[in-house]
Design a protein around this motif. Structure first.
Motif, PDB file in Angstrom:
ATOM      1  N   ALA A  32      -7.869  65.488  55.131  1.00 16.67           N
ATOM      2  CA  ALA A  32      -9.106  64.740  55.048  1.00 16.67           C
ATOM      3  C   ALA A  32      -8.246  63.480  54.065  1.00 16.67           C
ATOM      4  N   ARG A  33      -7.404  63.794  53.061  1.00 15.55           N
ATOM      5  CA  ARG A  33      -7.210  62.928  52.134  1.00 15.55           C
ATOM      6  C   ARG A  33      -6.312  61.829  53.058  1.00 15.55           C
ATOM      7  N   TYR A  34      -5.794  62.180  54.064  1.00 18.57           N
ATOM      8  CA  TYR A  34      -4.633  61.207  54.835  1.00 18.57           C
ATOM      9  C   TYR A  34      -5.525  60.505  55.817  1.00 18.57           C
ATOM     10  N   LEU A  35      -6.847  61.153  56.026  1.00 17.84           N
ATOM     11  CA  LEU A  35      -7.836  60.235  56.885  1.00 17.84           C
ATOM     12  C   LEU A  35      -8.424  59.118  56.001  1.00 17.84           C
ATOM     13  N   PHE A  36      -8.749  59.459  54.819  1.00 20.25           N
ATOM     14  CA  PHE A  36      -9.270  58.774  53.929  1.00 20.25           C
ATOM     15  C   PHE A  36      -8.378  57.370  53.500  1.00 20.25           C
ATOM     16  N   GLU A  37      -6.924  57.796  53.300  1.00 15.91           N
ATOM     17  CA  GLU A  37      -5.924  56.693  52.996  1.00 15.91           C
ATOM     18  C   GLU A  37      -6.046  55.805  54.355  1.00 15.91           C
ATOM     19  N   LEU A  38      -5.999  56.272  55.710  1.00 15.94           N
ATOM     20  CA  LEU A  38      -5.823  55.463  56.666  1.00 15.94           C
ATOM     21  C   LEU A  38      -6.810  54.441  56.747  1.00 15.94           C
ATOM     22  N   LYS A  39      -8.414  54.789  56.240  1.00 15.39           N
ATOM     23  CA  LYS A  39      -9.562  53.728  56.219  1.00 15.39           C
ATOM     24  C   LYS A  39      -9.317  52.782  55.259  1.00 15.39           C
ATOM     25  N   GLU A  40      -8.593  53.157  54.297  1.00 13.36           N
ATOM     26  CA  GLU A  40      -8.448  52.237  53.030  1.00 13.36           C
ATOM     27  C   GLU A  40      -7.282  51.256  53.113  1.00 13.36           C
ATOM     28  N   ASP A  41      -6.035  51.830  53.803  1.00 12.04           N
ATOM     29  CA  ASP A  41      -4.796  51.118  53.655  1.00 12.04           C
ATOM     30  C   ASP A  41      -4.327  50.713  54.816  1.00 12.04           C
ATOM     31  N   GLU A  42      -4.425  49.266  55.109  1.00 16.43           N
ATOM     32  CA  GLU A  42      -4.264  48.837  56.468  1.00 16.43           C
ATOM     33  C   GLU A  42      -2.691  49.150  56.786  1.00 16.43           C
ATOM     34  N   GLU A  43      -1.739  49.019  55.954  1.00 18.15           N
ATOM     35  CA  GLU A  43      -0.362  49.356  56.383  1.00 18.15           C
ATOM     36  C   GLU A  43      -0.172  50.749  56.684  1.00 18.15           C
ATOM     37  N   ALA A  44      -0.713  51.623  55.764  1.00 16.93           N
ATOM     38  CA  ALA A  44      -0.433  52.869  56.333  1.00 16.93           C
ATOM     39  C   ALA A  44      -1.056  53.193  57.695  1.00 16.93           C
ATOM     40  N   CYS A  45      -2.114  52.596  58.167  1.00 15.50           N
ATOM     41  CA  CYS A  45      -2.665  52.771  59.341  1.00 15.50           C
ATOM     42  C   CYS A  45      -2.033  52.191  60.271  1.00 15.50           C
ATOM     43  N   ARG A  46      -1.405  51.032  60.207  1.00 15.72           N
ATOM     44  CA  ARG A  46      -0.338  50.196  61.165  1.00 15.72           C
ATOM     45  C   ARG A  46       0.547  51.516  61.178  1.00 15.72           C
ATOM     46  N   LYS A  47       1.222  51.902  60.368  1.00 14.25           N
ATOM     47  CA  LYS A  47       2.571  52.890  60.455  1.00 14.25           C
ATOM     48  C   LYS A  47       1.972  54.095  61.382  1.00 14.25           C
ATOM     49  N   ALA A  48       0.918  54.644  61.162  1.00 16.55           N
ATOM     50  CA  ALA A  48       0.335  55.795  61.721  1.00 16.55           C
ATOM     51  C   ALA A  48       0.072  55.384  63.229  1.00 16.55           C
ATOM     52  N   GLN A  49      -0.172  54.313  63.733  1.00 11.27           N
ATOM     53  CA  GLN A  49      -0.282  54.025  64.932  1.00 11.27           C
ATOM     54  C   GLN A  49       0.793  53.727  65.941  1.00 11.27           C
ATOM     55  N   GLN A  50       1.930  53.618  65.118  1.00 12.49           N
ATOM     56  CA  GLN A  50       3.213  53.855  65.889  1.00 12.49           C
ATOM     57  C   GLN A  50       3.544  55.112  66.369  1.00 12.49           C
ATOM     58  N   THR A  51       2.967  56.240  65.540  1.00 13.15           N
ATOM     59  CA  THR A  51       3.417  57.616  66.122  1.00 13.15           C
ATOM     60  C   THR A  51       2.091  58.382  66.663  1.00 13.15           C
TER      61      THR A  51
END
Ligand SMILES: NC(=O)C1=CN([C@@H]2O[C@H](COP(=O)(O)OP(=O)(O)OC[C@H]3O[C@@H](n4cnc5c(N)ncnc54)[C@H](O)[C@@H]3O)[C@@H](O)[C@H]2O)C=CC1
Ligand SMILES: [Mg+2]
Length: 307
Positions: free
Chosen positions: A27-46
């Motif tokens: 839940a905390r990770y998904l929250f981070e992805l919503k708020e942090d563009e860079e973390a989300c960009r990284k997540a999309q790579q994997t």
């Protein structure tokens, strides 16, 4: 990943070790992805991708079921080439409902609802300027008016009314032949759930209800995103005469425990066999109406066994 995973691991917090369940971590990770563009960009790579065309998901037929391919990267090819390359077809989600497992259908419901919302919110309703999506797709912002738009669901109440021995089911003319469901309706602005239940039942079948009990809720993507809030209610003793509002419903009727139990046992699609032409059909397992009806049958069966 299961929401109720039993694995725990340690994470250092405020100088001491605290146990965080994998659910909380997720839940905390998904929250981070919503708020942090860079973390989300990284997540999309994997991450993995579900593919849609005009809001229809790409599905692969496997016997009587549909599988949902998870792709390791997004691609952009013409529709027919994409289907040929991936060995699947883009199919209307509503048509595939019976052939999907519940995890896939829940993810596809959410994905489709989000895509539809983005498609309909390309422009700011105040400035008329194009809005910009954030990386996670959890909001759109108008650079001119600074308004932030978030995806929305319309609250809908769905109520299974009972008189103690029978339950009230209704149908709209658009339903498949023989299909009856619980009474549903959109909440009006400013209304509480309780007020919406009382009003909808009165509006649709001319009855007053009491003993309202919340049962469960569900996100429902058809035709737009609704939050279905499911309740049980009873009519006042002796007040069971239905007056159908024909502007909203084609028919409504009381059904006995036996009739509903038999209908629940009927499996499969929403098409009746010719031999069952006059039979009662109930909503599919995936729909919260099914859950309400099943719960009513279980409660009534238990209380008649105990009596
Ligand atoms: N998942 C499930 O088990 C079930 C889901 N549903 C869903 O519940 C929803 C509501 O049921 P209905 O009986 O059709 O509602 P309803 O009884 O409120 O009638 C629909 C009418 O309400 C008006 N309306 C008011 N607010 C609206 C809004 N935000 N969006 C659209 N129309 C609005 C429109 O005039 C529309 O024609 C439907 O979208 C249906 O798909 C219905 C039954 C079972
Ligand atoms: Mg209705």
């Amino acid at each position: 990943m299961s929401l109720y995973c039993r694995t725990f691991f340690r994470r250092k917090s405020f100088g001491c070790y605290r146990l965080l369940s994998t659910y909380v971590t997720k839940a905390r990770y998904l929250f981070e992805l919503k708020e942090d563009e860079e973390a989300c960009r990284k997540a999309q790579q994997t991450g993995v991708f579900y593919l849609f065309h005009d809001l229809d998901p790409l599905l692969q037929a496997s016997g009587h079921r549909y599988l949902v391919p998870r792709l390791s990267r997004a691609a952009s090819l013409p529709k027919s080439e994409m289907e040929a390359e991936l060995g699947g077809s883009f199919i209307k989600l509503r048509q595939a409902l019976f052939q999907l497992n519940s995890v896939d259908s829940s993810l596809l419901f959410t994905a489709q609802a989000l895509l539809r919302w983005h498609d309909g919110h390309q422009f700011c309703s105040k400035s008329g300027q194009p809005t910009q999506k954030n990386m996670a797709g959890s909001k759109r912002v108008c650079p001119s008016s600074k308004i932030i738009y978030y995806p929305q669901m319309a609250p809908v109440v769905i109520t299974l009314v009972s008189d103690g021995a029978r339950c009230l089911l209704a149908r709209q003319s658009s339903f498949p032949k023989g299909l009856y469901s619980a009474l549903a309706g959109f909440c009006d602005i400013g209304e509480s759930v309780e007020e919406a239940v009382h009003r909808e039942v009165a509006e649709e079948v001319g009855l007053e209800v009491e003993n309202l009990q919340y049962s469960a809720s569900q996100h429902w993507p058809f035709p737009n995103s609704s939050l279905m809030i499911a309740c049980h209610a009873t009519v006042k003793p002796g007040h069971t005469e239905i007056q159908v509002n024909l502007k909203e419903l084609e028919a409504a009727a009381w059904f006995s425990l036996d009739e509903v139990t038999t209908a629940l046992r009927r499996k499969g699609s929403l098409a009746l066999q010719p031999s069952e032409a006059s039979s009662l059909l109930l909503p599919p397992k995936l729909a919260i109406a099914h859950h309400l009806i099943k719960k009513w049958v279980e409660t009534l069966s238990c209380s008649s066994l105990a009596a």
